[in-house]
Design an enzyme around this catalytic site. Structure first.
Site, PDB file in Angstrom:
ATOM      1  N   LYS A 145      31.896  38.032  52.724  1.00 51.78           N
ATOM      2  CA  LYS A 145      32.844  36.960  53.020  1.00 51.78           C
ATOM      3  C   LYS A 145      33.939  37.508  53.938  1.00 51.78           C
ATOM      4  O   LYS A 145      34.184  38.712  53.863  1.00 51.78           O
ATOM      5  CB  LYS A 145      33.383  36.406  51.716  1.00 51.78           C
ATOM      6  CG  LYS A 145      34.876  36.620  51.495  1.00 51.78           C
ATOM      7  CD  LYS A 145      35.476  35.893  50.399  1.00 51.78           C
ATOM      8  CE  LYS A 145      36.883  35.504  50.712  1.00 51.78           C
ATOM      9  NZ  LYS A 145      37.835  36.571  50.990  1.00 51.78           N
ATOM     10  N   HIS A 175      32.131  37.731  45.995  1.00 57.33           N
ATOM     11  CA  HIS A 175      32.051  38.663  44.841  1.00 57.33           C
ATOM     12  C   HIS A 175      32.443  37.997  43.522  1.00 57.33           C
ATOM     13  O   HIS A 175      32.107  38.490  42.460  1.00 57.33           O
ATOM     14  CB  HIS A 175      32.844  39.948  45.100  1.00 57.33           C
ATOM     15  CG  HIS A 175      34.325  39.823  44.930  1.00 57.33           C
ATOM     16  ND1 HIS A 175      35.149  39.352  45.915  1.00 57.33           N
ATOM     17  CD2 HIS A 175      35.134  40.095  43.877  1.00 57.33           C
ATOM     18  CE1 HIS A 175      36.390  39.357  45.472  1.00 57.33           C
ATOM     19  NE2 HIS A 175      36.421  39.800  44.237  1.00 57.33           N
ATOM     20  N   LYS A 179      31.016  38.326  39.055  1.00 60.78           N
ATOM     21  CA  LYS A 179      31.821  38.634  37.860  1.00 60.78           C
ATOM     22  C   LYS A 179      31.109  38.083  36.631  1.00 60.78           C
ATOM     23  O   LYS A 179      30.684  36.926  36.617  1.00 60.78           O
ATOM     24  CB  LYS A 179      33.227  38.017  37.985  1.00 60.78           C
ATOM     25  CG  LYS A 179      34.091  38.669  39.065  1.00 60.78           C
ATOM     26  CD  LYS A 179      35.473  38.061  39.103  1.00 60.78           C
ATOM     27  CE  LYS A 179      36.255  38.502  40.324  1.00 60.78           C
ATOM     28  NZ  LYS A 179      36.928  39.787  40.212  1.00 60.78           N
ATOM     29  N   ASP A 232      41.243  32.543  52.869  1.00 61.05           N
ATOM     30  CA  ASP A 232      41.016  33.769  52.102  1.00 61.05           C
ATOM     31  C   ASP A 232      40.518  33.486  50.682  1.00 61.05           C
ATOM     32  O   ASP A 232      39.683  34.223  50.167  1.00 61.05           O
ATOM     33  CB  ASP A 232      42.323  34.588  52.042  1.00 61.05           C
ATOM     34  CG  ASP A 232      42.111  35.966  51.442  1.00 61.05           C
ATOM     35  OD1 ASP A 232      41.222  36.681  51.930  1.00 61.05           O
ATOM     36  OD2 ASP A 232      42.818  36.321  50.485  1.00 61.05           O
ATOM     37  N   HIS A 237      36.314  31.704  46.895  1.00 56.79           N
ATOM     38  CA  HIS A 237      36.278  31.998  45.456  1.00 56.79           C
ATOM     39  C   HIS A 237      36.606  30.775  44.596  1.00 56.79           C
ATOM     40  O   HIS A 237      35.911  30.466  43.634  1.00 56.79           O
ATOM     41  CB  HIS A 237      37.254  33.122  45.106  1.00 56.79           C
ATOM     42  CG  HIS A 237      37.068  34.368  45.919  1.00 56.79           C
ATOM     43  ND1 HIS A 237      35.835  34.842  46.288  1.00 56.79           N
ATOM     44  CD2 HIS A 237      37.969  35.245  46.441  1.00 56.79           C
ATOM     45  CE1 HIS A 237      35.985  35.960  46.992  1.00 56.79           C
ATOM     46  NE2 HIS A 237      37.264  36.217  47.099  1.00 56.79           N
TER      47      HIS A 237
HETATM   48  C1  BG6 Z   1      39.221  38.839  48.335  1.00 50.86           C
HETATM   49  C2  BG6 Z   1      40.417  38.370  49.106  1.00 50.86           C
HETATM   50  O1  BG6 Z   1      38.072  38.161  48.740  1.00 50.86           O
HETATM   51  O2  BG6 Z   1      39.439  38.612  46.929  1.00 50.86           O
HETATM   52  C3  BG6 Z   1      41.670  39.091  48.624  1.00 50.86           C
HETATM   53  O3  BG6 Z   1      40.223  38.621  50.493  1.00 50.86           O
HETATM   54  C4  BG6 Z   1      41.840  38.927  47.136  1.00 50.86           C
HETATM   55  O4  BG6 Z   1      42.821  38.618  49.301  1.00 50.86           O
HETATM   56  C5  BG6 Z   1      40.555  39.298  46.393  1.00 50.86           C
HETATM   57  O5  BG6 Z   1      42.912  39.753  46.715  1.00 50.86           O
HETATM   58  C6  BG6 Z   1      40.662  38.949  44.930  1.00 50.86           C
HETATM   59  O6  BG6 Z   1      39.587  39.504  44.232  1.00 50.86           O
HETATM   60  P1  BG6 Z   1      39.717  39.953  42.714  1.00 50.86           P
HETATM   61  O7  BG6 Z   1      38.332  40.329  42.337  1.00 50.86           O
HETATM   62  O8  BG6 Z   1      40.689  41.079  42.683  1.00 50.86           O
HETATM   63  O9  BG6 Z   1      40.256  38.777  41.977  1.00 50.86           O
END
Ligand code: BG6
Length: 488
Positions: A145, A175, A179, A232, A237
């Site tokens: 991503k 990602h 999880k 972002d 997500h």
């Molecule tokens: C990333 C973003 O994809 O995910 C970041 O680019 C963000 O800005 C991160 O901090 C958050 O991931 P996690 O797994 O720490 O919640």
């Protein structure tokens, strides 16, 4: 399951991702299973196999692998080929073929793009021109991503990808889908009929999805200032979480059936007008006891930047299950505490027997909190009778904790790489899914919206409360009351 022997090509291999995530994950997944993986790193840095192996050994040592065994594994399994920035991957393709011949491999290849997004199209074209995707075995392309920066660029990128790869060879990573607690959303919904039968507009008043980060943007100012929070976090997500919460039960547990249902949710979302957004940007403040400088002071951030670091969005899903139920999405950097949580608020009883006040009925609704991180688990708030007073009612949580039940949770990358090696696309974002998601948020990139300042260490701009339904004045996650209920 033991994966097929393969070559794992990482383009952009000198970046942090390769040593932090990819090499440790491959070592754990493949070496322990006595499987065969040969990692070929490629990047513009001119270095040899030995230098790449040394990085790999350090990476493995950091994860607790004994140095002698890390060195012997790296010597047998890590290779490196320098490639020019503008393409020209023939030497890389020849090296991959050589390794396949040397080890008697069947020609199965993973091609992993660990590159900045702007470099994806040229790299995919270069992979195609060198014929890297044309080995005698299977080929799988993995793309990080963000996939595109708006609807137009995502479509163009899909065209470039499809010029060289069939969709069933493409693994777009988000990602969050790796999880464990996100994967559990499907299990939770589709094995526990108790909840699934209440999972609709008749029983649910609203759904809030919060991804709060206490960290600021840190050293990623240059990237972040051109991306902003909608690109972002919201488009990727948070929207993935939304689809898993809102989707219908798939007819089968396979990649096509599940992704079909997710796409149907995205297609049912009403277009999102400017009034449905509240944006913010953090200024100086104090986060968890430490002073934090505001976003605009970071290196790489333009003077007077109006890039939002916080967004709250109200979304409506126009289908039979969800008509009239607001989905409130919220994320930000530099907030009071790190928490990713889905809060499902159930409707109040139709007749008020308890919680009466002189001019009506107040009180609490049952809330189900599905906590993705950091306290993985869930908590269902219900009312119970307090001993003593005839009508004293107290809200208490029924709580389940992942760590208490299962101990450590596997890393998201390890899970996703295992799926790539097994050829399971369920947890990867399909081409139509990524485009539908961009269709929803691309208009917002052009809206002229105010960006409200908020001090770092708070829950974002107060204006976001205006998005909540008329009968609620606070978000379920993050306010003092909620923390008290759950005994934090
Ligand atoms: C990333 C973003 O994809 O995910 C970041 O680019 C963000 O800005 C991160 O901090 C958050 O991931 P996690 O797994 O720490 O919640």
């Amino acid at each position: 399951m033991k994966p097929d022997p393969h070559v794992f090509v990482v383009i952009g291999a000198t970046g942090d991702l390769t040593s932090r995530k990819l090499i440790p994950a491959l070592h754990t997944l493949v070496a322990h299973d006595d499987g065969e993986t040969y990692v070929v790193g490629a990047a513009t840095t001119v270095q040899d196999d030995a230098a790449f192996r040394a990085t790999g050994v350090e990476a493995l040592a950091r994860t607790g692998v004994d140095r002698a065994s890390a060195e012997s594994w790296a010597a047998d399994h890590l290779y490196y080929v320098p490639v020019p920035a503008e393409g020209g991957y023939d030497p890389l393709a020849r090296r991959v073929e050589q390794i396949e011949r040397d080890h008697g491999l069947a020609g199965n290849r993973v091609i992993y793009l660990a590159l900045p997004p702007a470099a994806f199209p040229a790299a995919i074209a270069a992979v195609g021109a060198a014929g890297l995707q044309g080995g005698p075995g299977w080929t799988r392309l993995v793309v990080e991503k963000p996939f595109g920066s708006d609807l137009g660029s995502a479509r163009l990128l899909n065209e470039v990808v499809h010029a060289h790869f069939a969709e069933d060879e493409v693994y777009r990573i988000d990602h969050y889908l790796g999880k464990e607690t996100v994967r559990n959303l499907l299990v939770f919904r589709f094995t526990n009929t108790l909840f699934e039968s209440s999972w609709n507009r008749d029983r649910i008043e609203r759904v809030e999805i919060t991804v709060a980060e206490s960290l600021g943007v840190g050293r990623r100012g240059r990237y972040y200032d051109s991306a902003g929070v909608i690109r972002d976090m919201i488009q990727s997500h948070i929207t993935q979480l939304l689809t898993l919460v809102a989707m219908e039960a798939p007819p089968a547990f396979d990649a096509t059936a599940i992704r079909d249902e997710k796409v149907k949710v995205l297609r049912s979302i009403r277009s999102i007008p400017a009034e449905a957004y509240v944006l913010g940007q953090y200024g100086d403040g104090v986060v968890e006891g430490s002073a934090v400088r505001g976003y605009r002071t970071l290196p790489g951030v333009a003077d007077g930047s109006s890039t939002p670091t916080y967004a709250a969005v109200r979304v409506w899903i126009d289908n039979w299950r969800w008509q009239g139920v607001p989905f409130l999405l919220r994320t930000g950097k530099g907030l009071a505490r790190r928490v990713t949580e889905i809060a499902v608020t159930f409707r109040r009883p139709p007749v008020c027997l308890y919680h009466r006040v002189p001019d009506g009925c107040v009180g609490h609704s049952d809330v189900l909190y599905l906590t993705i991180q950091p306290d993985e688990g869930f908590s269902l708030e219900i009312d119970v009778k307090e001993p003593g007073d005839i009508d004293a009612v107290r809200t208490i949580p029924l709580h389940f904790s992942y760590s208490e039940a299962f101990g450590d949770i596997p890393d998201a990358y390890e899970t996703l790489i295992a799926d790539v090696l097994e050829g399971d696309q369920t947890l990867f974002v399909r081409a139509d899914e990524v485009e539908e998601s961009w269709r929803l948020y691309t208009p917002a990139l052009g809206y002229e919206l105010p960006v409200h300042p908020y001090p770092a260490g708070t829950w974002g701009p107060d204006q976001s409360a205006a998005l909540l339904a008329a009968d609620s004045d606070r978000w379920a996650t993050g306010d003092d009351g909620e923390d008290a209920h759950r005994g934090r």
